[in-house]
Write a protein that holds these residues in place. Structure first.
Motif, PDB file in Angstrom:
ATOM      1  N   THR A 269       0.816  -1.215   0.000  1.00  0.00           N
ATOM      2  CA  THR A 269       0.000   0.000   0.000  1.00  0.00           C
ATOM      3  C   THR A 269       0.851   1.268   0.000  1.00  0.00           C
ATOM      4  OG1 THR A 269      -0.164  -0.204   2.419  1.00  0.00           O
ATOM      5  CG2 THR A 269      -2.030  -1.021   1.086  1.00  0.00           C
ATOM      6  N   CYS A 270       1.401   1.610   1.159  1.00  0.00           N
ATOM      7  CA  CYS A 270       2.068   2.902   1.270  1.00  0.00           C
ATOM      8  C   CYS A 270       2.982   2.953   2.489  1.00  0.00           C
ATOM      9  CB  CYS A 270       1.028   4.014   1.375  1.00  0.00           C
ATOM     10  SG  CYS A 270      -0.040   3.872   2.842  1.00  0.00           S
ATOM     11  N   ALA A 271       3.707   4.068   2.597  1.00  0.00           N
ATOM     12  CA  ALA A 271       4.503   4.375   3.789  1.00  0.00           C
ATOM     13  C   ALA A 271       4.043   5.724   4.309  1.00  0.00           C
ATOM     14  CB  ALA A 271       5.988   4.410   3.449  1.00  0.00           C
ATOM     15  N   VAL A 272       3.851   5.839   5.629  1.00  0.00           N
ATOM     16  CA  VAL A 272       3.281   7.039   6.233  1.00  0.00           C
ATOM     17  C   VAL A 272       4.078   7.465   7.455  1.00  0.00           C
ATOM     18  CG1 VAL A 272       1.213   8.083   7.253  1.00  0.00           C
ATOM     19  CG2 VAL A 272       0.973   6.305   5.496  1.00  0.00           C
ATOM     20  N   SER A 273       4.290   8.773   7.609  1.00  0.00           N
ATOM     21  CA  SER A 273       4.848   9.350   8.837  1.00  0.00           C
ATOM     22  C   SER A 273       3.931  10.476   9.277  1.00  0.00           C
ATOM     23  CB  SER A 273       6.265   9.879   8.610  1.00  0.00           C
ATOM     24  OG  SER A 273       6.736  10.554   9.769  1.00  0.00           O
ATOM     25  N   SER A 274       3.569  10.481  10.549  1.00  0.00           N
ATOM     26  CA  SER A 274       2.590  11.435  11.077  1.00  0.00           C
ATOM     27  C   SER A 274       3.241  12.561  11.864  1.00  0.00           C
ATOM     28  CB  SER A 274       1.601  10.714  11.996  1.00  0.00           C
ATOM     29  OG  SER A 274       0.991   9.618  11.362  1.00  0.00           O
ATOM     30  N   THR A 275       2.529  13.667  11.970  1.00  0.00           N
ATOM     31  CA  THR A 275       2.909  14.770  12.851  1.00  0.00           C
ATOM     32  C   THR A 275       1.642  15.483  13.291  1.00  0.00           C
ATOM     33  OG1 THR A 275       4.008  16.916  13.012  1.00  0.00           O
ATOM     34  CG2 THR A 275       3.346  16.199  10.796  1.00  0.00           C
ATOM     35  N   ASP A 319      -5.748  17.494  15.387  1.00  0.00           N
ATOM     36  CA  ASP A 319      -5.270  18.078  14.142  1.00  0.00           C
ATOM     37  C   ASP A 319      -3.804  17.728  13.934  1.00  0.00           C
ATOM     38  OD1 ASP A 319      -4.469  19.626  16.264  1.00  0.00           O
ATOM     39  OD2 ASP A 319      -5.254  21.513  15.513  1.00  0.00           O
ATOM     40  N   GLY A 320      -3.315  17.991  12.717  1.00  0.00           N
ATOM     41  CA  GLY A 320      -1.948  17.644  12.363  1.00  0.00           C
ATOM     42  C   GLY A 320      -1.863  17.288  10.896  1.00  0.00           C
ATOM     43  N   GLY A 321      -0.913  16.429  10.558  1.00  0.00           N
ATOM     44  CA  GLY A 321      -0.752  16.063   9.166  1.00  0.00           C
ATOM     45  C   GLY A 321       0.077  14.810   8.987  1.00  0.00           C
ATOM     46  N   ILE A 322       0.239  14.417   7.725  1.00  0.00           N
ATOM     47  CA  ILE A 322       1.041  13.238   7.392  1.00  0.00           C
ATOM     48  C   ILE A 322       1.785  13.483   6.078  1.00  0.00           C
ATOM     49  CG2 ILE A 322      -0.483  11.581   8.549  1.00  0.00           C
ATOM     50  CD1 ILE A 322      -0.437  11.561   4.761  1.00  0.00           C
ATOM     51  N   ILE A 323       2.852  12.724   5.900  1.00  0.00           N
ATOM     52  CA  ILE A 323       3.463  12.590   4.585  1.00  0.00           C
ATOM     53  C   ILE A 323       3.372  11.117   4.225  1.00  0.00           C
ATOM     54  CG2 ILE A 323       5.013  14.565   4.733  1.00  0.00           C
ATOM     55  CD1 ILE A 323       7.251  12.533   5.529  1.00  0.00           C
ATOM     56  N   ALA A 324       3.278  10.824   2.925  1.00  0.00           N
ATOM     57  CA  ALA A 324       3.135   9.428   2.520  1.00  0.00           C
ATOM     58  C   ALA A 324       3.572   9.252   1.077  1.00  0.00           C
ATOM     59  CB  ALA A 324       1.685   8.967   2.694  1.00  0.00           C
ATOM     60  N   VAL A 325       3.960   8.022   0.745  1.00  0.00           N
ATOM     61  CA  VAL A 325       4.272   7.648  -0.632  1.00  0.00           C
ATOM     62  C   VAL A 325       3.746   6.236  -0.842  1.00  0.00           C
ATOM     63  CG1 VAL A 325       6.578   6.789   0.002  1.00  0.00           C
ATOM     64  CG2 VAL A 325       6.105   7.432  -2.363  1.00  0.00           C
ATOM     65  N   ASP A 326       3.204   5.960  -2.033  1.00  0.00           N
ATOM     66  CA  ASP A 326       2.681   4.617  -2.276  1.00  0.00           C
ATOM     67  C   ASP A 326       3.633   3.814  -3.154  1.00  0.00           C
ATOM     68  OD1 ASP A 326       2.258   5.367  -4.936  1.00  0.00           O
ATOM     69  OD2 ASP A 326       0.101   5.617  -4.711  1.00  0.00           O
ATOM     70  N   ALA A 327       3.238   2.579  -3.455  1.00  0.00           N
ATOM     71  CA  ALA A 327       4.102   1.662  -4.190  1.00  0.00           C
ATOM     72  C   ALA A 327       4.354   2.107  -5.621  1.00  0.00           C
ATOM     73  CB  ALA A 327       3.488   0.261  -4.182  1.00  0.00           C
ATOM     74  N   ALA A 328       3.551   3.045  -6.121  1.00  0.00           N
ATOM     75  CA  ALA A 328       3.733   3.551  -7.473  1.00  0.00           C
ATOM     76  C   ALA A 328       4.542   4.845  -7.502  1.00  0.00           C
ATOM     77  CB  ALA A 328       2.373   3.786  -8.129  1.00  0.00           C
ATOM     78  N   GLY A 329       4.933   5.327  -6.314  1.00  0.00           N
ATOM     79  CA  GLY A 329       5.703   6.558  -6.240  1.00  0.00           C
ATOM     80  C   GLY A 329       4.877   7.817  -6.118  1.00  0.00           C
TER      81      GLY A 329
END
Length: 359
Positions: A269-275, A319-329
């Protein structure tokens, strides 16, 4: 007639043997370690970083500070990009990129960690391998210079996922990681923020009717650094590091070291880092929820991130946010605050840096 029957028998026997060999071969292939998948290499890769979300407004940012943040974000992401571009792993890219951010006093992680109520610095971090779903995390360390390196060591060199406090520090020492005196994490501006928060807390205790909005107080719950990456072998990784919440007490731990809340990676699916506001990100299991929406609902990374960050978390009160990237870039930087320090680079080397919502 007998010759025909004998010939048919031989053919049948040969066919059965061949089928058995194919089954054995298939069985053997299935038992091969996941590392075999790394033999396939492409030119597709991507990396995204964040340095925390909150009330980040251009009107409150001096040109000098804005330039400093942008320069450090660019320095950090280019370290990870160069690792990926030369065929390195997403895990190495995540670890080394976050190390740069931890070494900067600009961000609430490592050197720039905020102070607890007792005027100490307690650090948390985690990292996850999307290929194996292995992970490493730590909470409440006070002497490990780069918590993300300890998280990687926990993942690679221990049978555990999370270590805490003095035990985590003992393990770090055994692994030869750099330890520092707690005074290393001291920064004057973070101490002044703590004193400001305590004064505000004391004022509200004596004046319950006070409702004055103070962004510097509100944002004491924010502050994290993170990185997600996709390497040329198609493997995803995510990592997050933080000093936690200003004025935190009783050994409080936020979402950063919680796998599935602050950090998650899965090649499917994806990779996620939260803040963000950690208590709500833990309750919502934000990082894993985004992956689960993709896996079970079949929606895109962008749709899943928007569903969680713009709807689910605000409905909980966070509240906050995330960064993410999936298997397709495909890369996503989703947040519901006024700003988030962030940067991204794709395989072509296109660099994007943002601080404010409108960027």
């Amino acid at each position: 007639m007998k010759n025909l029957l004998f010939l048919a028998f031989v053919c049948l026997l040969f066919s059965n043997c061949k089928n058995k060999e194919e089954l054995q071969a298939a069985s053997h292939f299935q038992k091969q370690p996941a590392a075999d998948s790394m033999l396939v290499s492409t030119n597709k890769f991507a990396i995204v970083i964040h340095g925390g979300a909150g009330t980040i407004l251009k009107k409150n940012m001096s040109p000098e500070n804005e330039a400093a943040y942008k320069a450090k974000l660019e320095e950090a992401i280019k370290v990870g990009y160069n690792i990926l571009n030369t065929g390195g792993s997403s895990l190495d890219a995540v670890e080394e990129t976050i190390t740069i951010l931890e070494d900067s006093p600009l961000f609430n992680a490592g050197k720039g960690a905020v102070f607890t109520h007792q005027e100490s610095n307690e650090l948390d971090a985690s990292i996850m391998d999307g290929r194996t779903l292995n992970a490493g995390a730590l909470a409440g360390t006070t002497t490990v210079k780069n918590p993300i390196k300890l998280a990687r060591a926990v993942m690679d060199k221990s049978p555990h996922v999370m270590l805490s406090g003095t035990g985590a520090q003992q393990f770090a020492q055994e692994q030869g990681l750099e330890l520092v005196d707690p005074s290393y994490f001291y920064t004057e501006n973070r101490l002044q923020t703590l004193k400001h928060v305590k004064a505000h807390e004391a004022q509200n205790t004596t004046n319950q009717t006070s409702s004055v909005y103070d962004a510097s107080i509100t944002d004491t719950k924010f502050g994290t650094v993170g990185c997600v990456a996709l390497d040329k072998q198609g493997n995803l990784a995510a990592g997050t590091s933080t000093g936690g919440m200003t004025n935190k007490r009783w050994g409080r731990i936020g979402d950063t070291p919680i796998i599935g809340a602050g950090t998650y990676a899965n090649n499917a699916t994806c990779a996620v880092s939260s803040t963000g506001w950690g208590e709500f990100f833990i309750r919502g299991m934000v990082a894993h929820d985004i992956s689960a929406l993709m896996a079970y609902k079949g929606i895109s990374l962008q749709e899943a991130a928007k569903e969680v960050i713009q709807k689910k978390i605000p409905e909980l009160g966070g509240d906050g946010g995330i960064i993410a990237v999936d298997a397709a870039g495909n890369m996503v930087m989703e947040f519901n605050t006024a700003g988030m320090y962030r940067a991204s680079m794709d395989a072509a080397g296109n660099l994007q840096i943002g601080l404010y919502k409108e960027q």
